[in-house]
Design a protein around this motif. Structure first.
Motif, PDB file in Angstrom:
ATOM      1  N   ASN A 467       0.851  -1.185   0.000  1.00  0.00           N
ATOM      2  CA  ASN A 467       0.000   0.000   0.000  1.00  0.00           C
ATOM      3  C   ASN A 467       0.896   1.247   0.000  1.00  0.00           C
ATOM      4  O   ASN A 467       1.518   1.595   1.000  1.00  0.00           O
ATOM      5  N   GLU A 468       0.927   1.898  -1.162  1.00  0.00           N
ATOM      6  CA  GLU A 468       1.845   3.040  -1.336  1.00  0.00           C
ATOM      7  C   GLU A 468       1.613   4.154  -0.333  1.00  0.00           C
ATOM      8  O   GLU A 468       2.548   4.789   0.154  1.00  0.00           O
ATOM      9  N   LYS A 469       0.329   4.394  -0.037  1.00  0.00           N
ATOM     10  CA  LYS A 469      -0.001   5.495   0.880  1.00  0.00           C
ATOM     11  C   LYS A 469       0.531   5.211   2.290  1.00  0.00           C
ATOM     12  O   LYS A 469       1.054   6.097   2.963  1.00  0.00           O
ATOM     13  N   ILE A 470       0.400   3.936   2.697  1.00  0.00           N
ATOM     14  CA  ILE A 470       0.897   3.565   4.045  1.00  0.00           C
ATOM     15  C   ILE A 470       2.420   3.681   4.089  1.00  0.00           C
ATOM     16  O   ILE A 470       2.997   4.218   5.037  1.00  0.00           O
ATOM     17  N   VAL A 471       3.061   3.201   3.026  1.00  0.00           N
ATOM     18  CA  VAL A 471       4.534   3.262   2.980  1.00  0.00           C
ATOM     19  C   VAL A 471       4.990   4.719   3.008  1.00  0.00           C
ATOM     20  O   VAL A 471       5.920   5.084   3.738  1.00  0.00           O
ATOM     21  N   LYS A 472       4.293   5.563   2.248  1.00  0.00           N
ATOM     22  CA  LYS A 472       4.673   6.981   2.179  1.00  0.00           C
ATOM     23  C   LYS A 472       4.543   7.645   3.562  1.00  0.00           C
ATOM     24  O   LYS A 472       5.466   8.322   4.036  1.00  0.00           O
ATOM     25  N   LEU A 473       3.407   7.385   4.212  1.00  0.00           N
ATOM     26  CA  LEU A 473       3.195   7.991   5.539  1.00  0.00           C
ATOM     27  C   LEU A 473       4.258   7.479   6.536  1.00  0.00           C
ATOM     28  O   LEU A 473       4.805   8.246   7.328  1.00  0.00           O
ATOM     29  N   SER A 474       4.561   6.173   6.456  1.00  0.00           N
ATOM     30  CA  SER A 474       5.577   5.592   7.363  1.00  0.00           C
ATOM     31  C   SER A 474       6.911   6.280   7.156  1.00  0.00           C
ATOM     32  O   SER A 474       7.623   6.589   8.123  1.00  0.00           O
ATOM     33  N   LYS A 475       7.259   6.506   5.880  1.00  0.00           N
ATOM     34  CA  LYS A 475       8.557   7.130   5.588  1.00  0.00           C
ATOM     35  C   LYS A 475       8.603   8.571   6.098  1.00  0.00           C
ATOM     36  O   LYS A 475       9.638   9.034   6.569  1.00  0.00           O
ATOM     37  N   GLU A 476       7.453   9.240   6.013  1.00  0.00           N
ATOM     38  CA  GLU A 476       7.404  10.625   6.516  1.00  0.00           C
ATOM     39  C   GLU A 476       7.622  10.640   8.034  1.00  0.00           C
ATOM     40  O   GLU A 476       8.376  11.462   8.556  1.00  0.00           O
ATOM     41  N   ILE A 477       6.971   9.686   8.707  1.00  0.00           N
ATOM     42  CA  ILE A 477       7.123   9.605  10.176  1.00  0.00           C
ATOM     43  C   ILE A 477       8.583   9.301  10.513  1.00  0.00           C
ATOM     44  O   ILE A 477       9.194   9.920  11.384  1.00  0.00           O
TER      45      ILE A 477
END
Ligand code: ATP
Length: 566
Positions: A467-477
């Motif tokens: 899930n790209e959105k989850i991965v993106k948010l995780s990377k931001e955190i």
């Protein structure tokens, strides 16, 4: 199905019991236990572990009582008493410590710290510095050079007498070291046999170095002397007032006859030392002696072959077992430091040096000792050095090292009433040993190291990597936390596998980003020791981690969640 695996480390064989388990689509191999270095012993130990596992499995499949159900949710931590070799193998495997020059076969007495080891070592040093220097008004720090004027080592007595006696045991033939004063009085540390006094010979411990073309000096064998040579300047410039101390953390080098027991006795190590100065005419300690209880082993009890006695350090001062209040104060303070960072107090004792053990400069020395798997050993020496060092440096340098004492309005050559001297690597071993647990429920090692010492503070996991959105948010955190903490981002394998990896290296907090995080802007944060999880807002992660690292229970910061129900 469990199987034995042989691993070659540094030319030696080590056996482990492993098991293949399915995690999602993958089959991974999980470590069930260390089996030792001997093949036959390993097979025996493996049979015992498998037997034990079978018994536990049959217990688990019995109809669960109400209590049984509740119990199953809680992790079952078991303290693992591992040997120093097992710890060395674990440190090697996980990236804490490597034998120096390993690709060339290693180099006895020298070790390299890996990506986790360097963080743990730095955290230990930082915790020591904060406690002893930053949080006090009476202690200032320095960082002296490793190679200094050779006269320093003549004045200190090291050139003349910093040596050990090389000895061979008549019975087991193992080589060891003893000191001049102890020769004929101590027995072989391996078999209790007598040392052969005929073959005993003196062995100088300082490494010589050539400076420039023709000038000889030494790699410092202790950090203390740099404190003495700088004493007057630091006292005046830092505007210290007696009683006061000067602290230093830094490398020391000793050409040990028999480096052994992993980091315990090496040829290059680091010391954290304080020289604590007092006016000999005003020696009373103005500080409250910390209220701690410990095994006390004085000279007399050792002479009479009695056991150490557990008592409050304050009480041992009252009973005059410890003679000076300053000694009681520093012994209690040092013990308290270890306790406050999660070391197990049951593994500590204080032991007075016997008369013949005392160094030439010391009138009284107590060691803080730790119960290593190879016996009770010195962790930290706390010596009363009197005015030996400053008067020696006055004599050799022909400089006046007396300072003004505002309390008596007179110049004085201070005495070192106590010299707490601790090896960083020995502290490293203590924190590793005391935090090494095995969780039967999780079936993996959990390194329960105090969050403030943990090499990595948090791991950030996207619950699924597709899930790209989850991965993106995780990377931001992850990127945002990285500014303040040492954190890792992990997408490899199932979440369970990622938890195990984090637990084994002592990561105290795992942050999982899932579908709900996208809408609700929150995450799940799991605590390593209890596996409890709370749901917190993304904007609160930084504050929660900060409080968690300081030792607060994360349950305070959010709603407990049961992830199995989701
Ligand atoms: P030991 O009796 O174990 O050789 P020591 O009495 O010579 O130690 P000190 O000179 O008092 O040690 O040094 C202070 C501290 O430095 C010790 O308590 C220990 O923590 C650390 N230390 C000393 N030698 C070593 C070494 N070879 N390797 C690792 N740490 C050391």
């Amino acid at each position: 199905m469990a199987f034995i695996v042989k691993q070659k480390v540094h030319g030696k064989d080590y056996y482990y019991l492993r098991k293949s388990v399915r995690e999602g689509k993958k089959v991974i191999s999980k470590c069930l236990g260390y089996l030792g270095k001997d093949k036959k012993q390993a097979e025996k130990k493996a049979r015992q572990i498998i037997e034990k596992m079978k018994k536990e499995k049959s217990k688990d499949t019995k109809p669960a009582s109400h209590l049984g159900k509740l119990k199953k949710k809680v992790s079952v931590m078991e303290k693992q008493n591992i040997s120093i070799e097992e710890l060395a193998t674990f440190c090697r495997r996980k990236g804490f410590v490597y034998p120096s020059g390993e690709i060339y076969g290693g180099f006895a007495g020298f070790w390299d710290f890996g990506h986790l080891g360097v963080e743990l070592k730095n955290n230990i040093k930082r915790a020591w510095w904060d406690f002893h220097v930053k949080q006090r008004d009476d202690i200032a720090g320095i960082d002296g050079s490793i190679i200094t004027h050779p006269k320093t080592w003549e004045a200190s007595g090291h050139v003349e007498s910093f040596s050990d006696i090389f000895v061979v045991c008549k019975k087991c033939k193992k080589q060891s070291k003893t000191s001049k004063g102890e020769l004929g009085k101590t027995k072989c540390e391996f078999c209790g046999g007598d040392y052969d006094e005929k073959t005993a010979k003196e062995f100088k411990l300082m490494f010589e170095v050539m400076v420039g073309g023709d000038s000889k000096s030494y790699l410092r064998p202790e950090t203390a002397q740099l404190i003495f040579t700088n004493f007057k300047s630091v006292y005046e410039n830092a505007r210290l007032k007696l009683p006061c101390g000067i602290a230093q953390i830094g490398k020391a080098f000793r050409n040990e006859i028999a480096p052994r027991d992993f980091l315990f006795r090496s040829r290059e190590f680091e010391q954290m030392e304080i020289e604590y100065f007092v006016n000999p005419k005003k020696e009373v300690c103005p500080y409250e002696i910390p209220d701690v209880e410990i095994l006390v082993y004085d000279d007399e009890a050792q002479e009479k072959n009695q056991e150490p006695v557990k008592m409050k350090i304050k009480e041992s001062l009252k009973k005059k077992i410890i003679k000076k209040d300053w000694h009681a104060y520093w012994l209690a303070t040092e013990f308290l430091w270890f306790k406050s960072l999660g070391a197990n107090p049951e593994n500590f004792r204080i032991r007075q040096h016997k008369k013949y053990e005392l160094s030439h400069y010391s009138t009284d020395t107590w060691d803080l000792e730790y119960k290593f798997p190879f016996g009770w050993k010195e962790l930290e020496g706390i010596a009363d050095r009197g005015d030996y060092d400053l008067s020696q440096h006055e004599k050799f340098s022909k400089k006046d090292l007396k300072v003004f004492d505002s309390a008596t309005e007179k110049k004085v050559l201070p005495h070192v009433v106590c010299e707490p001297s601790l090896g960083v690597e020995r502290a490293f071993l203590v924190f590793m040993f005391d935090s090494y647990f095995f969780d039967k429920k999780r079936e993996n090692i959990v390194l329960k190291i105090h969050p403030s010492l943990a090499p990595v503070k948090a791991a950030i996991f996207p619950i699924v990597k597709t899930n790209e959105k989850i991965v993106k948010l995780s990377k931001e955190i992850y990127s945002s936390l990285k500014k303040d903490f040492n954190v890792v981002f992990d997408m490899g394998g199932s979440v369970g596998r990622r938890y195990s990896r984090a637990d084994e290296t002592g990561i105290p907090f795992c942050i999982t980003v899932d579908e709900l995080s996208l809408d609700k802007k929150d995450v799940t944060i799991r605590f390593r020791d209890s596996t409890e999880q709370v749901r917190i807002k993304i904007s609160e992660i930084n504050k929660t981690l900060k409080n968690g690292i300081e030792g607060e229970n994360i349950k305070k910061f959010g709603k407990l969640v049961d992830t199995r129900k989701k």
